[in-house]
Design a protein around this motif. Structure first.
Motif, mmCIF file in Angstrom:
data_model
loop_
_atom_site.group_PDB
_atom_site.id
_atom_site.type_symbol
_atom_site.label_atom_id
_atom_site.label_comp_id
_atom_site.label_asym_id
_atom_site.label_seq_id
_atom_site.Cartn_x
_atom_site.Cartn_y
_atom_site.Cartn_z
ATOM 1 N N LYS A 290 0.765 -1.288 0.067
ATOM 2 C CA LYS A 290 -0.009 0.020 -0.098
ATOM 3 C C LYS A 290 0.908 1.268 0.048
ATOM 4 C CE LYS A 290 -3.825 -1.906 2.762
ATOM 5 N NZ LYS A 290 -3.304 -3.410 2.599
ATOM 6 N N GLU A 291 2.033 1.285 0.906
ATOM 7 C CA GLU A 291 2.602 2.524 0.729
ATOM 8 C C GLU A 291 3.413 2.845 -0.483
ATOM 9 O OE1 GLU A 291 5.291 -1.165 1.368
ATOM 10 O OE2 GLU A 291 3.251 -0.471 2.286
ATOM 11 N N SER A 292 3.528 1.883 -1.486
ATOM 12 C CA SER A 292 4.079 2.248 -2.649
ATOM 13 C C SER A 292 3.152 3.059 -3.560
ATOM 14 C CB SER A 292 4.617 1.052 -3.467
ATOM 15 O OG SER A 292 3.491 0.297 -3.526
ATOM 16 N N PHE A 293 1.957 3.215 -3.444
ATOM 17 C CA PHE A 293 0.998 3.856 -4.134
ATOM 18 C C PHE A 293 1.220 5.399 -3.951
ATOM 19 C CE2 PHE A 293 -0.912 -0.174 -4.495
ATOM 20 C CZ PHE A 293 -2.016 -0.063 -5.832
ATOM 21 N N GLY A 294 0.969 6.158 -5.100
ATOM 22 C CA GLY A 294 1.420 7.477 -4.992
ATOM 23 C C GLY A 294 2.818 7.922 -5.210
ATOM 24 N N LYS A 295 3.653 6.923 -5.534
ATOM 25 C CA LYS A 295 5.134 7.064 -5.522
ATOM 26 C C LYS A 295 5.544 6.305 -6.941
ATOM 27 C CE LYS A 295 5.960 6.682 -0.581
ATOM 28 N NZ LYS A 295 6.575 5.862 0.574
ATOM 29 N N GLY A 296 4.683 6.183 -7.912
ATOM 30 C CA GLY A 296 4.927 5.579 -9.296
ATOM 31 C C GLY A 296 4.936 4.190 -9.369
ATOM 32 N N ARG A 297 3.941 3.581 -8.667
ATOM 33 C CA ARG A 297 3.431 2.293 -8.987
ATOM 34 C C ARG A 297 2.491 2.041 -10.176
ATOM 35 N NH1 ARG A 297 3.636 -2.492 -6.229
ATOM 36 N NH2 ARG A 297 1.913 -3.886 -6.259
ATOM 37 N N ILE A 298 2.916 1.118 -11.153
ATOM 38 C CA ILE A 298 1.995 0.880 -12.183
ATOM 39 C C ILE A 298 0.723 0.477 -12.082
ATOM 40 C CG2 ILE A 298 2.737 -1.574 -12.777
ATOM 41 C CD1 ILE A 298 3.422 -0.656 -15.693
ATOM 42 N N GLU A 299 0.598 -0.391 -11.080
ATOM 43 C CA GLU A 299 -0.844 -0.831 -10.688
ATOM 44 C C GLU A 299 -1.796 0.411 -10.366
ATOM 45 O OE1 GLU A 299 -3.044 -4.083 -7.558
ATOM 46 O OE2 GLU A 299 -0.839 -3.488 -7.421
ATOM 47 N N GLY A 300 -1.309 1.625 -10.027
ATOM 48 C CA GLY A 300 -1.864 2.832 -9.804
ATOM 49 C C GLY A 300 -2.333 3.257 -10.939
ATOM 50 N N VAL A 301 -1.778 3.035 -12.076
ATOM 51 C CA VAL A 301 -2.349 3.590 -13.420
ATOM 52 C C VAL A 301 -3.391 2.504 -14.029
ATOM 53 C CG1 VAL A 301 -1.638 4.017 -15.858
ATOM 54 C CG2 VAL A 301 -0.273 4.679 -13.896
ATOM 55 N N PHE A 302 -2.926 1.302 -14.001
ATOM 56 C CA PHE A 302 -4.092 -0.006 -14.344
ATOM 57 C C PHE A 302 -5.601 0.280 -13.862
ATOM 58 C CE2 PHE A 302 -0.192 -2.958 -15.241
ATOM 59 C CZ PHE A 302 -0.254 -2.806 -16.617
#
Length: 503
Positions: A290-302
């Motif tokens: 969860k902490e990686s969201f907002g920092k450039g995680r590709i799943e956050g674009v998908f």
């Protein structure tokens, strides 16, 4: 099987040089308006709609639908490269898309956005393919009470399920219904609210209002904001595409979840904005990182792109099958169909089979061609953003004016368009949503006619809306959705009261 046979027939209708050329033109124009901040799908379709008036219905709707697909694809370019959402639903894409661009992964982010957009749209088109004929066949049993109940359900669901403030949604819808009543009363033949003006005898033209509300108002807002566009460069290679595509199976749960959310919120008037944020939030909630969201995680674009595109495409299902648009863009397309003498709804699948299945086939083909086009032309369309907006704005205003004038060859319509442009600007500044206004303006007269015919048939007895199981269930559901926020709060209160007892 019958649906598949008709779909293949639709593909056969599409494979002519003329239709394929119009498809490409529509996609290019759509990507162009999607890239320009503030325009996007509804505005692009509204502004370019007059270009199709001289075409046959099939060619026109194919071009318009491709403008829509192109705009959906193009909106991701500004979000990822410039951190400027092309549309409101693109905001969620910027959360991880722009950080990826800052890290030198702009190509990967764009590939993920375009691919997930394609997947979300494909799922929604498949839903339309297999569900629309069944819904339309069921709706053939409808009479005036049933149709009014469905219109009421649509209006109530916009109020009860919409994310905007309820009083603002009601104000927007009420104004749309009021303007829908201007002109000749189709039931009694009397004139209403014309104030002695000959120009208002034919009523307020829906297309003129839409061009002003969406096109001119966005120009005014953009001029006020004085956008300075600076962003990252991107060039997508086959190696980048392959590296993203081979990782797709890792995110299958996110893609499926976002597709389901998008389709549901597209059929109901939840909209692409709610779908994109819900898709993003659920992806973050179920992620192990969860902490990686907002920092450039590709799943956050998908997640947001899949949900938003599934929602935008699924909104066409109730428009085609029932004549009830599920979004602002679907409402504009509905107005276009009515201009060409086609009434969306169950009879459309009976009287104009070739048209309907040609349109559905164009959704498949347009998505495939659009995906290839955006993957190969990102640098070209990204460079458009470096053209001063002061040079683009006058061209858009002139095209809006030409489009408004071409509808009825009346100078009055240009003044009306400018007036609606100011109204749209004010609405956006004070947070009044335009989608309920557009919906009410399109469906207002049809809902009124259905209500009055139902009243005439029943001798003025409102019990007609509960006269059988079908109309009664739809009417009851409409009121449930209207008061859903209160019902939801009541359930939450009951749940809090029970917690101490169970403890």
């Amino acid at each position: 099987m019958e649906a598949l046979g008709l779909l293949f027939h639709g593909f056969a209708v599409l494979f002519t040089w003329k239709i394929l050329a119009l498809m490409m033109v529509g996609l290019v124009l759509g990507i162009f308006v999607g890239v320009l901040p503030g325009l996007g799908g509804p505005n692009g379709v509204a502004i370019l709609l007059p270009l199709t008036f001289s075409m046959d219905p099939t060619s026109a709707i194919v071009m318009l639908s491709c403008i829509y697909w192109g705009a959906l694809f193009g909106g991701a370019i500004t979000s990822i490269l410039f951190n400027i959402p092309g549309e409101a639903w693109s905001v969620a894409t910027t959360f991880d898309g722009y950080p990826m661009a800052q890290q030198g992964k702009a190509a990967e982010a764009l590939t993920a956005a375009f691919t997930s957009s394609f997947i979300g749209s494909l799922v929604a088109v498949m839903l339309i393919t297999f569900l629309a004929p069944s819904i339309a066949g069921f709706a053939l049993k409808f009479g005036p009470p049933e149709f009014f109940a469905v219109y009421l359900l649509t209006f109530c669901s916009f109020v009860g399920l919409g994310r905007e403030a309820k009083h603002k949604t009601v104000i927007s819808m009420a104004l749309g219904l009021l303007l829908a009543g201007v002109g000749l009363d189709t039931v009694s033949g009397q004139l209403r609210m014309t104030f002695g003006s000959n120009d208002l005898l034919r009523g307020v033209n829906f297309l003129v209002a839409v061009i002003g509300l969406f096109g001119i108002s966005e120009i005014l807002l953009t001029m006020e904001e004085r956008l300075a566009l600076r962003g990252h460069a991107a060039r997508i290679s086959l190696r980048t595409v392959w590296s993203v595509w081979k990782d797709l199976p890792k995110y299958w749960a996110t893609l499926v979840r976002s597709s389901v959310i998008g389709c549901w919120l597209g059929i109901t008037p939840g909209g692409a904005i709610a779908a994109s944020f819900m898709g993003y939030n659920l992806a973050k909630r179920f992620s192990k990182e969860k902490e990686s969201f907002g920092k450039g995680r590709i799943e956050g674009v998908f997640a947001p792109e899949t949900a938003a595109h599934a929602s935008g495409t699924a909104a066409l299902l109730p428009m085609l099958a029932l004549g009830i648009p599920g979004s602002g863009t679907a409402a504009i397309l509905l107005g276009g169909l009515m201009v060409w003498g086609l009434n969306p709804g169950p009879l459309l699948f009976v009287e104009h089979k070739d048209f309907v299945w040609g349109l559905i086939a164009s959704m498949y083909l347009g998505n495939v061609v659009g995906l290839v086009l955006v993957l190969t032309t990102v640098p070209i369309f990204a460079s458009i953003l470096r053209v001063p907006f002061a040079a683009i704005a006058p061209m858009i205003v002139v095209s809006c004016a030409i489009g408004a004038y071409a509808i009825q060859n009346a100078m009055f319509d240009i003044w009306l368009m400018l007036l609606f442009g100011v109204v749209g600007y004010v609405f956006k500044k004070i947070g009044i949503p335009l989608a309920p206004f557009t919906l009410a303006l399109v469906l207002g007269s049809r809902a009124e006619d259905a209500f009055r015919l139902a009243m005439i048939g029943s001798g003025g007895d409102v019990k007609v809306f509960w006269s059988n199981g079908l109309v009664g269930s739809i009417t009851t559901l409409a009121f449930v959705l209207l008061f859903w926020p209160l019902i939801d709060k009541a359930f939450e209160g009951i749940g809090r009261l029970r917690k101490p007892a169970n403890a």
